[in-house]
Design an enzyme around this catalytic site. Structure first.
Site, PDB file in Angstrom:
ATOM      1  CG  ASP A  52      -0.118  -0.204   2.497  1.00  0.00           C
ATOM      2  OD1 ASP A  52       0.884  -0.072   2.641  1.00  0.00           O
ATOM      3  OD2 ASP A  52      -0.936  -0.015   3.599  1.00  0.00           O
ATOM      4  NE  ARG A 243      -4.505   1.579   2.927  1.00  0.00           N
ATOM      5  CZ  ARG A 243      -4.723   0.167   3.121  1.00  0.00           C
ATOM      6  NH1 ARG A 243      -4.172  -0.444   3.689  1.00  0.00           N
ATOM      7  NH2 ARG A 243      -6.090  -0.020   2.730  1.00  0.00           N
ATOM      8  CE1 TYR A 251       2.737  -4.338   7.072  1.00  0.00           C
ATOM      9  CE2 TYR A 251       2.707  -2.043   7.196  1.00  0.00           C
ATOM     10  CZ  TYR A 251       2.796  -3.251   6.579  1.00  0.00           C
ATOM     11  OH  TYR A 251       2.629  -3.056   5.091  1.00  0.00           O
ATOM     12  N   PRO A 330       7.846  -5.823   4.296  1.00  0.00           N
ATOM     13  CG  PRO A 330       5.674  -6.116   4.770  1.00  0.00           C
ATOM     14  CD  PRO A 330       7.048  -6.836   5.101  1.00  0.00           C
TER      15      PRO A 330
END
Lengths: 607, 607
Positions: A52, A243, A251, A330
């Site tokens: 993302d 986001r 996370y 990530p």
């Protein structure tokens, strides 16, 4: 004579996989007019979750294809990072805030977060407008590369025979199809079928770090919930990634080895649940409260693997890109960026070879440039993951990771994580011999953005916007001050020389092509807006009235100016060659046009 | 009982004319959810020519409706004006260049030029997306306004009966239709049928200046062809207006009385030709050459009329707008802007009255504000036209218009011509009593743009973008520094007071409506980005995490900060009310919420 029911066709480039690397390749090649197809095994595009984060440099790349506006409109921006560490009072406290992006030349000084499906949709919609859709669900069933040297050397040959299987064929049609391709791009992910088919090995190892990911709209009193946060608590680590809309991704570090299957050593999703992840997160956030407001949107668990493919190409006819050639954690938001930039690097090279503008050897620079980058990425990831997953420093645990240590690492790696500092090494297309003529424009790095005024109407333009990904080399003539008659004579002499048929401009522009089909020319003058007359620039150095720029502040006094000094270019001027992917390829002086000729001759086709 | 073949229907607002004033009104009302129809006599929209200049303030207005991005993408920008005057060597020479826009607070420091059809298409496409299309070719055949006082007073009544005639009716359907409307907007141009129907007089006169206009792609060596130019030569005056693509518009002074019909005194197009216009222009441009490259795209001739309608409304049930109420010269690029801003002023007022949020008397402020503006426009136009059409100063003609005189006028009028300086006088909706609390935010002028950071994520935002044309009043709470506990207590006390049912926020928000349906609230803190926690702002002052801003520079140090001082607001803070059309309506202190109550009670409905 029998009629075959299996459709056979020719294509220039077949792309396998419509993830970030695949859709970037497809839109770029289609935009360049290449005969391209793209297939994907999924029947629909990704709807939620997955990668993302879009780095500052990747936003610049999207902008170069005209795609950044939608990304910026739909995405969230991360400008600030906040750091939380164990508080002496128990729980966590904020130990500092810092810019999320530390690359001073970043045009977009932030990262954009948006779910992967929305990002892919930007490319898929752009492709659709150009008449290209993803063929799905479709998989390659077999692939054969001819060993005939003469075919392999001929860019117009189709040495690849690929059998495609349509998983949901149109009724009455065969589910099998044969495609003869000039080139194949395997952008088919971490378990790449293309890579495995050609027996390319992945080098590297699995780590022991296990992480969970949860996407949700949080209900929280945590004051940094809309910043990127690194939360190091005595109850584990978390990363907050805000986001689009009100969504936040967490996370979450999992210390519980229960999430692994003991026999395989692999993470087992069945052993975990989103509720369990949230419970772990809540402990790290104490004394702040955090819980989902409504449903969990997406979640997963993973172990970090850090691997790079041993090669990125087979005979420069098959290329692998994206997760097919590198896997890593990530957490620095690199995955999608590395993937898209792989194929961004490949698009113009394939296009130039297919048009027979460039020698096929140009394609060797793909692996040369992108494999080195992937190795650097893994090296960075190892350091960063260790710091992030390490126990925080406290009074009781002095050897833990301190706020200062983490912040320093975060900032040191800023050039790399932003994508701005990516540096391609010397090669046929990166000639560093005259670096001193433009000492801040690092040859092999992307062109530094700067605002110049258009001479004819003093309208400010970001130079990068005049260097779009249109497959052309951009030849920037920093003319100096053309209001000075001595300097103007030098510019006129240069124009005269560039008009000669034995120089690169004429020599490498195919007969019959438009005069500026291969090379676009921009003249950038240090003349002021009061004195400039764009008509003073010799015609060969201004294909259109819009192609003359000046290095001056605009009428408001707030925008533009200082470009020569930002780039480290002296008043005598210089010629800067920007590659079609916006990387600086070469710098030369007015009296060394011959060096430019040598540069282009080293990889362009002999005409 | 007989069945009528003539369709009858009710509508809240019927708009006559789909020019700039009409389409602005239609999209704004439709966006606000009003039941609106728009008819136009032309069977197609305008394809070329006509008005073409959009002022800085009008760009801000389009942006407030989410429409500026397309305008900016499609249009040309004029940043610089160049002035040419007779040269002692013969012909003309450049006597100077100056910023085209001289309003220092302009968010867009340039004018946009684009042909009228392309501008109207932006509105027409936006309307179409919302489900509203122009009914064309259709004209009103009759209009009757009831004289029944009770109907005229009731905003829900339909006192207007309009008979429409469809010029190209659908086969088998009647060409006649009857519409019962609550309100009618006559945006039907200089020869307005609506205006004439109600016998509204135009006051003012015709001038003697005759001008020609030509749109073309020029072939020229004139170095300022992409700037706005005022060319004063001994062979007449010209104005250069660069347009989208490579098109340039020339306004050409015609001294030749041959273009007039002697009997009527009117301009006769048949007496002229584009070739003749170009020939006149070529003489003024000497020693530069100019000629069309290809075809002339559009041309016309006109005499300047300078008139204002005696009233803009009949019983606040019928309104006229745009060219229907003011005509003047096109040379300062005001026409389309004045028209669009007329209906921009009307949209929110009609909407508030139709929703019964506001008292119908609010509608009286339309004529009050816009007729005064139209009169100022004519006064300006008279001075500017005289200067522009006057003979230039030369050695032989010392009393002519000098470069300095013209430049000074150009700059003096800059606030007006940019639209930025438009100032609505004191009225129920413009309360100037506490101007001292925000001395640079002139009450009655549009809100000054400035960049603030969003507290939760330090993302920079242009404040104007948080004040969209969504029909809501924006209540800006300049909180001061909430990191200071004394100031924070004051903010908490204010929040407590605003929660009380006898204050405007609760009182004028209808029962059953969403809490922030009528008033949006933004809190703007002078706290730094290091210290701010958006969670410190009381909940009533932050409807969402995105509604808290700070006055600080962003992480790059290049954007934001200095807002309090730019607005002239002291550290103690202030409350600023911005009207739905982005004009400052009122300023108050934290301890004078009662003044805000009085302000809103003066025009909002009693609940």
């Amino acid at each position: 004579m029998t009629v075959s029911l299996v459709k056979e066709s020719d294509v220039d480039v077949l792309i396998v996989g419509a993830g970030p690397a695949g859709v970037m390749a497809a839109q770029g090649l289609k935009r360049a007019g290449v005969n391209v197809r793209i297939v994907d095994k999924r029947s629909k595009k990704v709807a939620a979750g997955q990668a993302d984060g879009i780095q500052p440099r990747t936003i610049e790349v999207l902008q170069s294809y005209g795609l950044a506006a939608r990304l910026i409109k739909e995405g969230n921006q991360m400008h600030t990072a906040a750091f939380y560490n164990p508080s002496p009072k128990g729980g966590i406290e904020r130990t500092g805030r810092a810019p999320d992006v530390t690359a001073p030349t970043a045009r977009y000084p932030f990262e954009i977060t948006l779910h992967q499906g929305a990002i892919e949709a930007i490319f898929i919609d752009a492709m659709h407008e150009m008449g290209l859709d993803v063929d799905r669900p479709t998989i390659p069933a077999s692939i054969e590369l001819s060993e005939d040297e003469s075919l392999l050397k001929d860019p117009q040959a189709h040495p690849l025979k690929v059998t495609l299987k349509h998983l949901e064929p149109v009724e009455g049609e065969s589910d099998t199809e044969i495609v003869h391709a000039k080139y194949v791009v395997g952008a088919d992910g971490a378990h790449s079928w293309v890579r495995n088919n050609f027996g390319i090995a992945m080098e590297g190892e699995q780590t022991d770090y296990v992480w969970g990911v949860v996407d949700m709209v949080p209900d929280t009193d945590f004051p940094d919930i809309r910043n990127r946060c690194a939360v190091h608590s005595n109850n584990g680590s978390c990363m907050v990634i805000p986001r689009e809309g009100d969504v936040v991704r967490l996370y979450i570090q999992l210390t519980d080895t229960d999430v692994r299957n003991v026999e395989t050593g692999r993470v087992d999703m069945n052993k975990c649940s989103p509720e369990k992840l949230i419970e772990v997160a809540r402990k790290s956030f104490h004394p702040y409260s955090i819980k989902p407001s409504g449903d969990i949107q997406w979640w997963t668990i993973y172990i970090i693997g850090q691997r790079v493919a041993s090669k990125f190409s087979i005979h420069e006819r098959v290329f692998i890109a994206g997760d097919a050639c590198h896997t890593h954690s990530p957490k620095a938001g690199q995955g999608m960026n590395a993937s898209m930039n792989d194929t961004h690097n490949l698009i113009w090279k394939l296009t130039h070879v297919l048009r027979e503008w460039a020698d096929p050897s140009l394609l060797k620079t793909y692996e040369f440039e992108r494999r080195k980058y992937a190795q650097d990425l893994i090296a960075f990831d190892k350091k960063f993951s260790a710091l992030f997953s390490g126990k925080p420093q406290t009074e009781e645990y002095a050897e833990g990771v301190s706020h200062q240590q983490f912040l320093e690492a975060f900032q040191t790696f800023g050039g790399f994580t932003s994508g701005i500092g990516i540096h391609y090494a010397e090669s046929s297309i990166v000639n560093v011999s005259h670096q001193d003529l433009a000492k801040n424009l690092i040859i092999g790095q992307r062109m530094i953005p700067h605002i110049f005024l258009r001479a004819a109407d003093t309208r400010p333009f970001e130079l990068q916007d005049l260097l779009p990904a249109d497959t052309r080399f951009k030849v920037l003539i920093f003319t100096g001050d053309v209001h000075d008659s001595a300097q103007r004579k030098k510019v006129e002499a240069l124009a005269e020389e560039l008009s000669q048929p034995d120089n690169f401009l004429v020599k490498h522009t195919p007969k019959g092509a438009a005069p500026y089909a291969v090379f676009d020319i921009l003249s950038i003058c240090s003349t002021t807006k009061v004195d400039i007359e764009y008509t003073d620039i010799p015609k060969i150095l201004r294909p259109h009235w819009s192609k003359v720029l000046i290095d001056d502040v605009d009428n408001t006094g707030k925008v533009g100016g200082g470009g020569y000094s930002a780039y480290g270019i002296a008043p005598e001027g210089a010629i800067v060659v920007v590659r079609p992917d916006q990387y600086v390829g070469m710098v030369a002086s007015f009296d060394k046009v011959s060096d430019l000729n040598t540069y282009f001759a080293s990889f362009m086709a002999k005409s």
